[in-house]
Scaffold this active site. Structure first.
Site, mmCIF file in Angstrom:
data_model
loop_
_atom_site.group_PDB
_atom_site.id
_atom_site.type_symbol
_atom_site.label_atom_id
_atom_site.label_comp_id
_atom_site.label_asym_id
_atom_site.label_seq_id
_atom_site.Cartn_x
_atom_site.Cartn_y
_atom_site.Cartn_z
ATOM 1 N N HIS A 111 -11.580 89.826 83.097
ATOM 2 C CA HIS A 111 -10.154 89.617 83.351
ATOM 3 C C HIS A 111 -9.735 88.352 82.600
ATOM 4 O O HIS A 111 -10.470 87.361 82.599
ATOM 5 C CB HIS A 111 -9.867 89.449 84.851
ATOM 6 N N SER A 171 -24.072 100.080 88.545
ATOM 7 C CA SER A 171 -23.897 98.749 88.002
ATOM 8 C C SER A 171 -22.558 98.686 87.284
ATOM 9 O O SER A 171 -21.921 99.703 87.024
ATOM 10 C CB SER A 171 -25.042 98.395 87.054
ATOM 11 N N CYS A 223 -28.680 96.406 88.881
ATOM 12 C CA CYS A 223 -29.649 96.671 89.944
ATOM 13 C C CYS A 223 -30.985 97.003 89.303
ATOM 14 O O CYS A 223 -31.041 97.692 88.291
ATOM 15 C CB CYS A 223 -29.201 97.842 90.814
#
Length: 252
Positions: free
Chosen positions: A107, A102, A130
């Site tokens: 950004h 995971s 997950c």
């Protein structure tokens, strides 16, 4: 490479929350616009972003395996964290576990436009998990960690798992809207709409701040230095910018 992590059975559902925030500011000169971008760039540098994401990792009960972070010239930063989710030991005939692949990423994109006197800060965050863990539990923390005028969110569930009888499960928790995971006091501050594709387990929510307190949007300027007509012009400019970002199209 470290030791391999032991897995006990699998829940193969992959859940991804993509989260975009926009912060808009008015800066009347090119110098002030550059100063605003520099200020935002420092406020949300890779070190602070790393702290936000590691706190988020703690919230979902995951372990940090690796951190990659980078500041950019002239502005912007990125952080990517590989995480290992908690594992449940099998009990009886029921086997539940999390795939330990995971990630959490962010950004940033500060920018300005000299002709409009507006500067915008954008941050893109993605939390992928997950298994049983849903990244939706981190929404209020993420919203509170950034100054957000416009927020767009996508939540997608992919893959499938099985129950003990072998029946495929394409969803392991109830959801009708991302808004259900956002605190009421947060929702009250925004105009919010949903665009969901339930057949594809795809949920999309957009939020735009309702009220503009002009002083909060002025950089290095006091609101009382501006005549009333100028204040109205700036508010209209800010609102138009927000509406276009919220709508995802050029309107004005």
């Amino acid at each position: 490479m470290g030791e391999k992590i032991k897995l006990y059975g699998f829940n193969n559902l992959t859940k991804v929350l993509s989260f975009n925030i926009y912060d808009v500011c008015y800066a009347k000169t090119a110098r002030e616009q550059k100063d605003y971008v520099a200020y935002i760039d420092e406020q949300y540098n890779s070190e602070r972003l790393t702290n936000i994401l590691t706190n988020l990792t703690d919230m979902i009960g995951a372990k940090v395996l690796n951190i990659a972070r980078q500041d950019y010239d002239p502005q912007g930063a990125s952080v990517t964290i590989l995480i290992s989710e908690g594992i449940k030991t099998p009990m009886g005939e029921i086997q539940l576990a999390h795939l330990d692949k995971s990630h959490v990423t962010v950004h940033t994109y500060p920018e300005y436009h000299p002709e409009t006197c507006l500067a915008t800060f954008r941050a893109d965050i993605e939390v992928g998990t997950c298994g049983e863990i849903t990244p939706l539990s981190t929404l209020n923390y993420l919203i509170g960690s950034f100054d957000s005028d416009i927020i767009t969110m996508d939540y997608r569930i992919r893959g499938f798992t099985r129950d003990v009888n072998g029946k495929k499960l394409f969803m392991d928790h109830p959801i009708t809207s991302i808004q259900s995971y956002i605190a009421p006091e947060v929702l009250q501050r925004y105009d919010t709409i949903d665009i969901n594709v339930y057949e594809a387990n795809l949920f999309h929510t957009k939020m735009m701040v309702k009220d503009i307190d002009l002083q909060n949007y002025l950089f290095k300027t006091d609101v009382y230095e501006l005549p009333p007509q100028k204040r109205l012009e700036i508010i209209n400019s800010l609102r138009k910018e927000m509406i276009e970002i919220f709508s995802g199209r050029n309107i004005y």
